[in-house]
Design a protein around this motif. Structure first.
Motif, PDB file in Angstrom:
ATOM      1  N   ALA A   6       5.001  13.553  -1.960  1.00  0.00           N
ATOM      2  CA  ALA A   6       5.942  12.490  -1.623  1.00  0.00           C
ATOM      3  C   ALA A   6       5.451  11.773  -0.381  1.00  0.00           C
ATOM      4  O   ALA A   6       4.814  12.373   0.494  1.00  0.00           O
ATOM      5  N   SER A   7       5.747  10.478  -0.298  1.00  0.00           N
ATOM      6  CA  SER A   7       5.398   9.688   0.876  1.00  0.00           C
ATOM      7  C   SER A   7       6.518   8.686   1.104  1.00  0.00           C
ATOM      8  O   SER A   7       6.681   7.748   0.318  1.00  0.00           O
ATOM      9  N   LEU A  14       3.987   3.956   9.543  1.00  0.00           N
ATOM     10  CA  LEU A  14       2.645   4.351   9.102  1.00  0.00           C
ATOM     11  C   LEU A  14       1.580   3.639   9.935  1.00  0.00           C
ATOM     12  O   LEU A  14       0.606   4.249  10.385  1.00  0.00           O
ATOM     13  N   GLN A  15       1.782   2.355  10.166  1.00  0.00           N
ATOM     14  CA  GLN A  15       0.820   1.564  10.934  1.00  0.00           C
ATOM     15  C   GLN A  15       0.710   2.065  12.365  1.00  0.00           C
ATOM     16  O   GLN A  15      -0.390   2.212  12.903  1.00  0.00           O
ATOM     17  N   GLU A  16       1.843   2.368  12.983  1.00  0.00           N
ATOM     18  CA  GLU A  16       1.827   2.824  14.378  1.00  0.00           C
ATOM     19  C   GLU A  16       1.296   4.238  14.502  1.00  0.00           C
ATOM     20  O   GLU A  16       0.480   4.529  15.388  1.00  0.00           O
ATOM     21  N   ILE A  32       4.603  11.295  -6.444  1.00  0.00           N
ATOM     22  CA  ILE A  32       3.332  10.607  -6.657  1.00  0.00           C
ATOM     23  C   ILE A  32       2.407  11.506  -7.468  1.00  0.00           C
ATOM     24  O   ILE A  32       2.213  12.678  -7.136  1.00  0.00           O
ATOM     25  N   ALA A  33       1.828  10.951  -8.530  1.00  0.00           N
ATOM     26  CA  ALA A  33       1.063  11.748  -9.492  1.00  0.00           C
ATOM     27  C   ALA A  33      -0.359  11.218  -9.633  1.00  0.00           C
ATOM     28  O   ALA A  33      -0.647  10.056  -9.300  1.00  0.00           O
ATOM     29  N   PRO A  34      -1.278  12.045 -10.117  1.00  0.00           N
ATOM     30  CA  PRO A  34      -2.659  11.609 -10.356  1.00  0.00           C
ATOM     31  C   PRO A  34      -2.729  10.388 -11.260  1.00  0.00           C
ATOM     32  O   PRO A  34      -1.877  10.189 -12.127  1.00  0.00           O
ATOM     33  N   THR A  35      -3.761   9.590 -11.052  1.00  0.00           N
ATOM     34  CA  THR A  35      -4.096   8.314 -11.702  1.00  0.00           C
ATOM     35  C   THR A  35      -3.278   7.157 -11.156  1.00  0.00           C
ATOM     36  O   THR A  35      -3.620   5.999 -11.420  1.00  0.00           O
ATOM     37  N   GLN A  36      -2.230   7.426 -10.379  1.00  0.00           N
ATOM     38  CA  GLN A  36      -1.442   6.346  -9.808  1.00  0.00           C
ATOM     39  C   GLN A  36      -2.139   5.773  -8.570  1.00  0.00           C
ATOM     40  O   GLN A  36      -2.925   6.459  -7.915  1.00  0.00           O
ATOM     41  N   PRO A  37      -1.864   4.528  -8.214  1.00  0.00           N
ATOM     42  CA  PRO A  37      -2.378   3.991  -6.954  1.00  0.00           C
ATOM     43  C   PRO A  37      -1.632   4.608  -5.783  1.00  0.00           C
ATOM     44  O   PRO A  37      -0.396   4.674  -5.788  1.00  0.00           O
ATOM     45  N   ILE A  38      -2.363   5.082  -4.788  1.00  0.00           N
ATOM     46  CA  ILE A  38      -1.760   5.715  -3.623  1.00  0.00           C
ATOM     47  C   ILE A  38      -2.327   5.080  -2.357  1.00  0.00           C
ATOM     48  O   ILE A  38      -3.380   4.442  -2.388  1.00  0.00           O
ATOM     49  N   ALA A  39      -1.625   5.268  -1.244  1.00  0.00           N
ATOM     50  CA  ALA A  39      -2.098   4.758   0.042  1.00  0.00           C
ATOM     51  C   ALA A  39      -3.070   5.754   0.659  1.00  0.00           C
ATOM     52  O   ALA A  39      -2.762   6.940   0.766  1.00  0.00           O
ATOM     53  N   PRO A  97      -1.537   9.754   3.769  1.00  0.00           N
ATOM     54  CA  PRO A  97      -0.263  10.050   4.417  1.00  0.00           C
ATOM     55  C   PRO A  97       0.742  10.628   3.420  1.00  0.00           C
ATOM     56  O   PRO A  97       0.879  10.147   2.291  1.00  0.00           O
ATOM     57  N   ALA A  98       1.459  11.657   3.843  1.00  0.00           N
ATOM     58  CA  ALA A  98       2.439  12.301   2.980  1.00  0.00           C
ATOM     59  C   ALA A  98       3.611  12.802   3.808  1.00  0.00           C
ATOM     60  O   ALA A  98       3.455  13.144   4.991  1.00  0.00           O
ATOM     61  N   SER A  99       4.771  12.840   3.188  1.00  0.00           N
ATOM     62  CA  SER A  99       5.940  13.462   3.808  1.00  0.00           C
ATOM     63  C   SER A  99       6.007  14.946   3.463  1.00  0.00           C
ATOM     64  O   SER A  99       6.556  15.748   4.218  1.00  0.00           O
ATOM     65  N   GLY A 100       5.470  15.305   2.322  1.00  0.00           N
ATOM     66  CA  GLY A 100       5.419  16.679   1.861  1.00  0.00           C
ATOM     67  C   GLY A 100       4.732  16.720   0.512  1.00  0.00           C
ATOM     68  O   GLY A 100       4.454  15.670  -0.089  1.00  0.00           O
TER      69      GLY A 100
END
Length: 245
Positions: A6-7, A14-16, A32-39, A97-100
Motif C-alpha cells: 500500500a502507498s 512524498l516530495q518533501e 498495489i499489485a505486480p504489472t501495475q504502474p507504481i511510483a 515508497p510504501a505505507s506498508g
C-alpha cells in the motif's frame, strides 16, 4: 517475497520526505499489485525524481517483454550475479515508497492468511528496488522495477521466510547514488530490519483480489496468531532458482 503493498502518502509529503525535484499526481492505493504502474524514485545526472514504472523488471537486453518472465522480486543473495539484475544493481538502484506491505502465512490446512506489515511508529517505508529502461524497435520505452527481498528477521519468521529490503532513512542517499557508491557497498545497505522495528496484523482475504483497493483492506481482522515455522530439512543439490533470476 513481497507481492502486494500500500502507498497512501500525499504527493506533497512524498516530495518533501524523499527530497524530490518533481511531484507525481498520485492517489492513495491500498492494494498495489505486480504489472501495475507504481511510483519509484531514482537519480539520474544528479537529479532525484519520482517516476511511474511497471512492477516487473524488463532488462534492456530483452527482445520482447511479452515473452519474458515476470520479475517482481530480486533476491539479495544472488542479484549481483544474475544477468537480469546485475546491471541494475550497478546503475539502476531505486526506492519504492510504501505505507506498508502484505505477506501471506500458510496455515496447516494450506489456506493462506494475509498480514499487513508496517513500521511500528507509522513512518513511511523506502523499499529497496532495481529499475531498468527497455527500448523497443519502434521507439517505445518501458521503465520497470523489481523490489529486493532479504531473509526475514525473527519477529516476522512466523509469517514468512522472506521480507522486502527496507532502506533506512540515513542510507537512502547512498543507495540511490549509483555514481559514487559501488554495487558491493550498496549491497550492504539492503538488510533485514531489526526485530521490533515493524508491527503486523491479519487482514481480510479480500486483498487476494487486485480488483479490491480501499482503506478497509488494511484494517485488522480476527484470526489465530501464526505459529513459528518448523525447521526445514536441507536438500542436496543447491538452489532451484533459474540462472537469469
Amino acid at each position: 517475497m513481497c507481492g502486494r503493498y500500500a502507498s497512501t502518502l500525499p504527493p506533497e509529503m512524498l516530495q518533501e520526505l524523499f527530497k524530490l525535484l518533481n511531484k507525481l499526481d498520485m492517489v492513495p492505493r491500498y492494494n498495489i499489485a505486480p504489472t501495475q504502474p507504481i511510483a519509484a524514485i531514482w537519480e539520474q545526472h544528479g537529479r532525484r525524481e519520482a517516476h511511474f514504472a511497471r512492477w516487473g523488471l524488463v532488462p534492456g537486453w530483452v527482445k520482447d517483454p511479452r515473452e519474458f518472465p515476470l520479475l517482481i522480486n530480486a533476491r539479495v543473495e544472488t542479484m549481483a550475479e544474475k544477468p537480469a539484475f546485475r546491471d541494475a544493481l550497478k546503475h539502476g538502484r531505486c526506492i519504492i515508497p510504501a505505507s506498508g506491505y502484505y505477506e501471506w502465512h500458510t496455515n496447516p490446512d494450506k489456506t493462506k492468511q494475509p498480514y499487513y506489515i508496517t513500521y511500528a511508529d507509522g513512518r513511511p517505508m523506502a523499499l529497496a528496488g532495481l529499475y531498468a529502461s527497455w527500448m523497443g524497435p519502434n521507439g517505445e520505452e518501458i521503465d520497470s522495477v523489481a523490489t529486493i527481498t532479504v531473509p526475514t528477521n525473527a519477529q516476522l519468521s512466523p509469517i514468512h521466510d522472506r521480507m522486502p529490503a527496507i532502506i533506512a532513512p540515513d542510507a537512502i542517499d547512498d543507495w540511490l547514488n549509483v555514481r559514487d557508491v559501488r554495487a558491493a557497498e550498496a549491497r550492504q545497505l539492503a538488510l533485514p530490519l531489526p526485530d521490533g522495528v515493524l508491527k503486523f496484523h491479519p487482514v481480510s482475504t479480500r486483498v487476494n483480489s487486485a480488483r479490491d483497493d480501499d482503506p478497509g483492506l488494511i484494517e485488522p481482522a480476527t484470526v489465530e496468531p501464526p505459529k513459528p515455522p518448523a525447521a526445514k530439512k536441507r536438500v542436496a543439490g543447491g538452489s532451484a532458482q533459474m540462472d537469469l533470476f
